[in-house]
Design a protein around this motif. Structure first.
Motif, PDB file in Angstrom:
ATOM      1  N   ALA A  22       0.847  -1.196   0.000  1.00 15.29           N
ATOM      2  CA  ALA A  22       0.000   0.000   0.000  1.00 15.29           C
ATOM      3  C   ALA A  22       0.874   1.234   0.000  1.00 15.29           C
ATOM      4  N   HIS A  55      -3.684   0.517  -2.820  1.00 10.05           N
ATOM      5  CA  HIS A  55      -3.473  -0.748  -2.131  1.00 10.05           C
ATOM      6  C   HIS A  55      -3.392  -1.871  -3.157  1.00 10.05           C
ATOM      7  N   ASP A  91       2.874   3.858   2.943  1.00 10.51           N
ATOM      8  CA  ASP A  91       1.825   3.768   3.960  1.00 10.51           C
ATOM      9  C   ASP A  91       2.418   3.090   5.188  1.00 10.51           C
ATOM     10  N   ALA A 131       0.893  -0.067   6.572  1.00 11.44           N
ATOM     11  CA  ALA A 131       0.789  -1.277   5.758  1.00 11.44           C
ATOM     12  C   ALA A 131       1.723  -2.357   6.279  1.00 11.44           C
TER      13      ALA A 131
END
Length: 297
Positions: free
Chosen positions: A54, A67, A85, A88
């Motif tokens: 992601a 994602h 991210d 993630a």
């Protein structure tokens, strides 16, 4: 890893209609230092695919989560950048294809040209597209190391698959930025060799410093000064890789008051001092084109 088109193949059939010539192919497993700063392309579209992990796609005035299974199209002159991210858990796998318009209109080009910045959150064709990109990378490394005829032939079906997803299931990403924000971005890019201050930018655009700072930061998710430093570091890398200049030669070209300040800034950005970049910084320069313009990452 990044590979680029072979300019010697401009007369190739794959650089003519009805094909869309691919100019850059990319794969990353993590964000690099320069991916978190905005850039745009004058006459090229860029496609992004995430088969795993992601990230956040930063666009003018908004952020789009990306994602596993996401596919996104960025039109020319739309500033964008990527950040990881932090929440993630899966490792990031990030593919990109950059392509330019054919010299004549074709049905596929006309359909894509009508699209704004568009995302498909769960694209069914992403695994197949990424397999084609992997094959293109493999073939390129066996031959010229660039995007040659064979590589182009593998990428045309990938573009067609991506276009089908975008046209059938694409969602427009609303962006919001004053027209002059991009002008400020360009002004900073063009003045990396000058001692630019916020006062200079304010005078150039007849806007207050606070207003410029607020609009630029909201639009591009970084401050004008941080972006100027990024542009200078990108150019510094080009001086090292392309012209083999030393730190004391680069510093005045990029408006640093002294060599020590330049070295420390470079080291903070790339993780090693300029004189060791060629040997100690491969993870930050892998596949990068030293002659690439600042606006083209």
């Amino acid at each position: 890893m990044f590979i680029y088109e072979d300019p010697q193949l401009a007369a190739s059939p794959f650089f003519q209609p009805p094909f869309l010539p691919v100019t850059q192919l990319g794969y990353m497993e993590r964000p690099f230092p320069w991916t978190q700063y905005p850039h745009f392309h004058e006459d090229e579209y860029e496609l992004f695919f995430l088969p795993a992990g992601a990230s956040l796609l930063n666009l003018p005035g908004c952020m789009q989560p990306m994602h596993e299974g996401s596919l996104c199209l960025i039109p020319p002159r739309i500033a964008h950048c990527h950040t990881g991210d932090d929440g993630a858990s899966a490792p990031l796998a990030f593919y990109s294809i950059r392509f330019r318009a054919s010299r004549q209109n074709t049905p596929l080009w006309e359909r894509l040209q009508a699209l704004p910045t568009t995302v498909v959150p769960d694209a069914e064709n992403v695994p197949a597209i990424c397999r084609l990109i992997d094959l293109a990378f493999d073939q390129s490394q066996k031959h010229s190391g660039k995007i040659d005829d064979l590589t182009q032939s593998l990428l045309q079906p990938a573009l067609q698959l991506a276009a089908e997803e975008l046209l059938q299931r694409g969602q427009t990403i609303p962006t919001n930025a004053p027209v002059y924000a991009n002008d400020i971005l360009t002004y900073l890019q063009q003045n990396i060799g000058n001692p630019v201050t916020m006062e200079d930018v304010s005078r150039e655009f007849h806007l207050s410093q606070s207003h410029i700072f607020r609009v630029f930061t909201k639009t591009y998710h970084t401050s004008p000064i941080h972006y100027l430093i990024y542009c200078r570091m990108r150019q510094a890398r080009t001086y090292i890789l392309d012209q083999h200049l030393r730190a004391e030669e680069i510093a005045p070209k990029l408006a640093f008051n002294n060599t020590y300040h330049f070295i420390k800034t470079f080291e903070k950005f790339y993780g090693c001092p300029p004189d060791r970049y060629l040997t100690d910084g491969p993870e930050f320069r892998e596949g990068e084109d030293a002659s690439a313009k600042i606006t083209e990452m």
